[in-house]
Scaffold this motif. Structure first.
Motif: not given
Length: 317
Positions: A170-182, A184-193, A237-242
């Motif tokens: 999952w953390e690798n995907l967060v990194d990939a999404e961060f690079e994609r934003f840089r 293309y600049g598309h909206n993207t949000s990260l959730v931790m709960f 008990e912690e989760f994340g969502i991209i």
């Protein structure tokens, strides 16, 4: 006379070998009329050589891909050279039932095929021979190995308890999404709960009941996100969502749905029914974070604010 006897015996041996060999042998003229049909083909098709002789192959076996086989045979006849196909390109030419006890899980016989030209006395190709090889054991073993490797790859990427992505993946995907934003600049949000007051759940009801609560949170999460979203178990008990292509408000709507569904649920464990809540932090990605870890820290700080604000709520950072 002795030579004629020898030739007669040799012909008899040859015919006997062709009838008993564990390879299908079919001779066709260039109009696809069957000229020879050996014992292997009789045994697996249930059609005798005398019954099929001079019949057009496609009339007897309408499932055979006519255009494909015609192209193959035409090329063999024109170039006077062999052609080969494997089960990986086309699982079978003849839809024969699999009769092998070892590979009984396969419905049909996997086949390799060789098409050979047969020339007449003038040197012109007059017929072709189809040689059909039963490779079900090989194909089945390879398919089983590929499926096992796929399963192992999946297991290495997922959390065993919840079936969500594990932390590393999952953390690798967060990194990939961060690079994609840089790029293309598309909206993207990260959730931790995480689950509120989870330690008392474990202390009161035991770790097995705690595991049921964690699995329930994962199930609710999975049911309320889109196919393009990526949920992972970050730890304990912690989760994340991209949430790709999602601004903070869109993320808040999704998270409120997850939070509300969990608040309204009861987890029926073997010990006791358990109710619980979650706290959620959201960080829409901007130009400010220098790397994905800073983006995750923003979401984590929003989660901390939700905890400090009284829990069971969504905070946008």
């Amino acid at each position: 006379m002795a030579m004629n006897d020898f030739e007669a015996n040799s012909f008899h041996w040859l015919v006997d070998m062709l009838e008993s060999v564990e390879v299908g042998l079919v001779v066709l003229d260039l109009d696809f009329r069957v000229q020879a049909w050996n014992g292997f083909m009789e045994n697996h098709s249930g059609i005798t050589a005398s019954k099929i002789r001079n019949q057009v192959l496609f009339d007897v076996f309408p499932d055979i891909p006519k255009a494909w086989l015609t192209r193959k045979v035409d090329a063999v006849a024109l170039l006077n050279t062999r052609a080969f196909t494997s089960w990986e390109q086309r699982p079978y030419l003849f839809q024969f039932r699999n009769t092998r006890p070892i590979t009984g899980t396969e419905e049909f016989m996997f086949q390799n095929l060789t098409i050979s030209p047969l020339s007449g006395v003038t040197g012109q190709v007059e017929k072709v021979c189809l040689m059909v090889y039963d490779v079900t054991d090989i194909a089945s073993s390879k398919r089983a190995l590929e499926q096992a490797n796929e399963q192992l790859a999946k297991l290495s990427m997922t959390d065993r308890l919840t079936g969500l992505l594990n932390r590393g993946t999952w953390e690798n995907l967060v990194d990939a999404e961060f690079e994609r934003f840089r790029r293309y600049g598309h909206n993207t949000s990260l959730v931790m709960f995480d689950i509120d007051h989870f330690k008392p759940v474990n202390d009161t009801h035991g770790h097995l009941a705690g595991d049921e609560v964690i699995k329930h949170a994962a199930s609710i999460t999975r049911a309320n996100i889109r196919q393009s979203d990526s949920a992972g178990r970050y730890g304990g008990e912690e989760f994340g969502i991209i949430l790709p292509e999602t601004d903070a408000e869109g993320a808040r709507i999704i998270c409120e749905r997850i939070r509300d569904n969990i608040e309204q649920s009861v987890v029926e464990t073997s010990v006791a029914p358990i109710r619980y809540t979650i706290s959620i932090g959201i960080a829409q990605l901007t130009e400010k974070p220098e790397n994905y870890m800073q983006w995750m820290q923003q979401a984590d700080e929003a989660l901390y604010a939700a905890k400090e604000g009284g829990r069971n709520q969504v905070v946008v950072g």
